[in-house]
Design a protein around this motif. Sequence first.
Motif, PDB file in Angstrom:
ATOM      1  N   LEU A 284      33.827  46.411  47.124  1.00  0.00           N
ATOM      2  CA  LEU A 284      34.575  45.418  46.341  1.00  0.00           C
ATOM      3  C   LEU A 284      33.978  44.048  46.601  1.00  0.00           C
ATOM      4  O   LEU A 284      33.817  43.646  47.755  1.00  0.00           O
ATOM      5  CB  LEU A 284      36.045  45.381  46.785  1.00  0.00           C
ATOM      6  N   ASN A 285      33.643  43.325  45.547  1.00  0.00           N
ATOM      7  CA  ASN A 285      33.244  41.934  45.730  1.00  0.00           C
ATOM      8  C   ASN A 285      34.493  41.115  46.038  1.00  0.00           C
ATOM      9  O   ASN A 285      35.422  41.063  45.232  1.00  0.00           O
ATOM     10  CB  ASN A 285      32.561  41.395  44.467  1.00  0.00           C
ATOM     11  N   ALA A 286      34.532  40.507  47.210  1.00  0.00           N
ATOM     12  CA  ALA A 286      35.721  39.766  47.622  1.00  0.00           C
ATOM     13  C   ALA A 286      36.007  38.623  46.656  1.00  0.00           C
ATOM     14  O   ALA A 286      35.122  37.832  46.328  1.00  0.00           O
ATOM     15  CB  ALA A 286      35.524  39.225  49.033  1.00  0.00           C
ATOM     16  N   LEU A 307      34.250  45.468  51.763  1.00  0.00           N
ATOM     17  CA  LEU A 307      34.474  44.141  51.201  1.00  0.00           C
ATOM     18  C   LEU A 307      33.201  43.301  51.306  1.00  0.00           C
ATOM     19  O   LEU A 307      32.706  43.052  52.412  1.00  0.00           O
ATOM     20  CB  LEU A 307      35.631  43.446  51.926  1.00  0.00           C
ATOM     21  N   VAL A 308      32.690  42.885  50.161  1.00  0.00           N
ATOM     22  CA  VAL A 308      31.388  42.208  50.116  1.00  0.00           C
ATOM     23  C   VAL A 308      31.583  40.707  49.962  1.00  0.00           C
ATOM     24  O   VAL A 308      32.201  40.240  48.991  1.00  0.00           O
ATOM     25  CB  VAL A 308      30.536  42.758  48.957  1.00  0.00           C
ATOM     26  N   GLU A 315      33.986  34.318  49.577  1.00  0.00           N
ATOM     27  CA  GLU A 315      34.341  35.175  48.461  1.00  0.00           C
ATOM     28  C   GLU A 315      33.711  34.649  47.172  1.00  0.00           C
ATOM     29  O   GLU A 315      33.164  33.544  47.145  1.00  0.00           O
ATOM     30  CB  GLU A 315      35.864  35.214  48.296  1.00  0.00           C
ATOM     31  N   THR A 316      33.808  35.447  46.113  1.00  0.00           N
ATOM     32  CA  THR A 316      33.323  35.020  44.804  1.00  0.00           C
ATOM     33  C   THR A 316      34.432  34.253  44.101  1.00  0.00           C
ATOM     34  O   THR A 316      35.517  34.792  43.871  1.00  0.00           O
ATOM     35  CB  THR A 316      32.911  36.243  43.958  1.00  0.00           C
ATOM     36  N   ALA A 317      34.192  32.993  43.796  1.00  0.00           N
ATOM     37  CA  ALA A 317      35.199  32.166  43.134  1.00  0.00           C
ATOM     38  C   ALA A 317      34.490  31.022  42.425  1.00  0.00           C
ATOM     39  O   ALA A 317      33.464  30.529  42.906  1.00  0.00           O
ATOM     40  CB  ALA A 317      36.205  31.606  44.148  1.00  0.00           C
ATOM     41  N   ILE A 347      35.620  47.553  55.902  1.00  0.00           N
ATOM     42  CA  ILE A 347      34.329  47.091  56.413  1.00  0.00           C
ATOM     43  C   ILE A 347      34.023  45.744  55.764  1.00  0.00           C
ATOM     44  O   ILE A 347      34.049  45.622  54.544  1.00  0.00           O
ATOM     45  CB  ILE A 347      33.198  48.097  56.098  1.00  0.00           C
ATOM     46  N   ALA A 348      33.765  44.733  56.589  1.00  0.00           N
ATOM     47  CA  ALA A 348      33.445  43.401  56.069  1.00  0.00           C
ATOM     48  C   ALA A 348      31.935  43.220  56.063  1.00  0.00           C
ATOM     49  O   ALA A 348      31.278  43.400  57.095  1.00  0.00           O
ATOM     50  CB  ALA A 348      34.107  42.326  56.936  1.00  0.00           C
ATOM     51  N   SER A 349      31.389  42.840  54.918  1.00  0.00           N
ATOM     52  CA  SER A 349      29.939  42.703  54.773  1.00  0.00           C
ATOM     53  C   SER A 349      29.592  41.288  54.333  1.00  0.00           C
ATOM     54  O   SER A 349      30.135  40.777  53.354  1.00  0.00           O
ATOM     55  CB  SER A 349      29.436  43.712  53.725  1.00  0.00           C
TER      56      SER A 349
END
Length: 467
Positions: A284-286, A307-308, A315-317, A347-349
């Motif tokens: 998932l793109n955060a 979580l990417v 995050e993507t914003a 998992i945090a990436s």
Amino acid sequence: MPDKYHIHTEHAPPRFRPVGKFGIVDWREDCAGCHNCVKRACAYGFYKDEADTLHGEIGYLDYIYQCKGCLSCVQDCTKGILTRVLNPEYNRIGDSYYTPSIVLSTWFQADSGRIPVSGAGYGGPFTGSGFDSMWTDMSEIVRPTRDGIHGREYINTSVDIGRKNDHLVFVNGELAASPPLLEIPLPVIFGALPARWLRGAAPEAVSGAAAELGLMSVVPGNLVPRGRSVESEKIVPLLNTPESLSDPAFAAAEMIIVPDRPDIGAVRAALKDRNGRQVVAIALNASAGTAERAVALTREGAEVLFLVFDSHGRETAPAGPRHMRDVLREVHVALVKDGTRDRVTLIASGGIAQAEHMAKAIICGADLVTVDIPLMIALECRLCGECDRGEPCPVAFDEIDPKFAARRMTNLMGAWHSQLLELMGAMGMREVRRMRGEVGRCMFFEDLEREIFGPLFGTRKKEGARA
């Protein structure tokens, strides 16, 4: 009690002289020629055999910036002719997140496999953004042993990857088999390398080092070389193309990653039909809606959520992206409130630059993290970006020996493992699994400012606000 996990480290000196931070300028015209010159007392032997060391050196300035910055010679010189200066090249390595200090610290850990210790003390700011605004509570007096001596339990850094049932499941009156569950000895897997480092021996060395450490490495499906065993080499294929999704070569992998999509339920079911014991992670793109999506996917049976974040942990914003620290807390709390947190692995990436980031991400709610760019820094990369501009690499990255590269990455993980043990010991924790979501064992600057500093000194003005 299972065997203690140990990472064997071995000195791996760099191929090129690292960029130093400090140098000592010597104004020799005022030298009094003291018999007990302070240079002879240098704890690091910086001046020892100086002339012989410089014999044949191409760059004198390159050498003088290897000073450790303890200031002993500067303070003790009776004539005051020694001055510490900052290397201008130092500020040009790294970037705003992977700071020059982090790059130098990573090089040291890759060289030695030891925990970096600063002899000059900490001179940085009190707080910062992201992980720099949280402090772990290391005030525990009764601490577990990291070595398991005297018959006591040692600190366990193993984590599980997969879905866990929160109750016994019966099918036709028979106890159903548990979902597949993987265990790795450190809460880290090696992430997919960004495009700029997909050259030379680096990709092969990353997978080799991960397998040697008992960890796993993420590799895009189209970049997994034919003939390599994804199972024995613990490769986690990232199936981001239709061809890789249907490739039977990946059926033997212990875990695969599939990007989130509208029909992810059907895709996951098809992959499970192919190999029911394979762990399927969903990437998932955060973003702002990640918590709601994570809860929905977990209810639908997701085993692992990947979580990417970007390379700086954001995050993507479109504006004001949050740091992974805040996103992880939001996702973790949402799953806890839904009663499904223990069913899924997070998992945090992205954005894991130091060992402390690994621990802090887990405290914020992740089960484990991926690491990528620090592995490349361990290979002497300076993040100078000259390769992106088509210029020659100052450390000849393409020519690196795979064994040397694997040794440097192993040393880095050895240092990170030691730091995690030290941190957990100081926190009085024996299990890294227990550290997940334990925000009560740390302090956040925002909370301290609101509850303590604000009432005493007043609140800070927001940017753009009128006086």
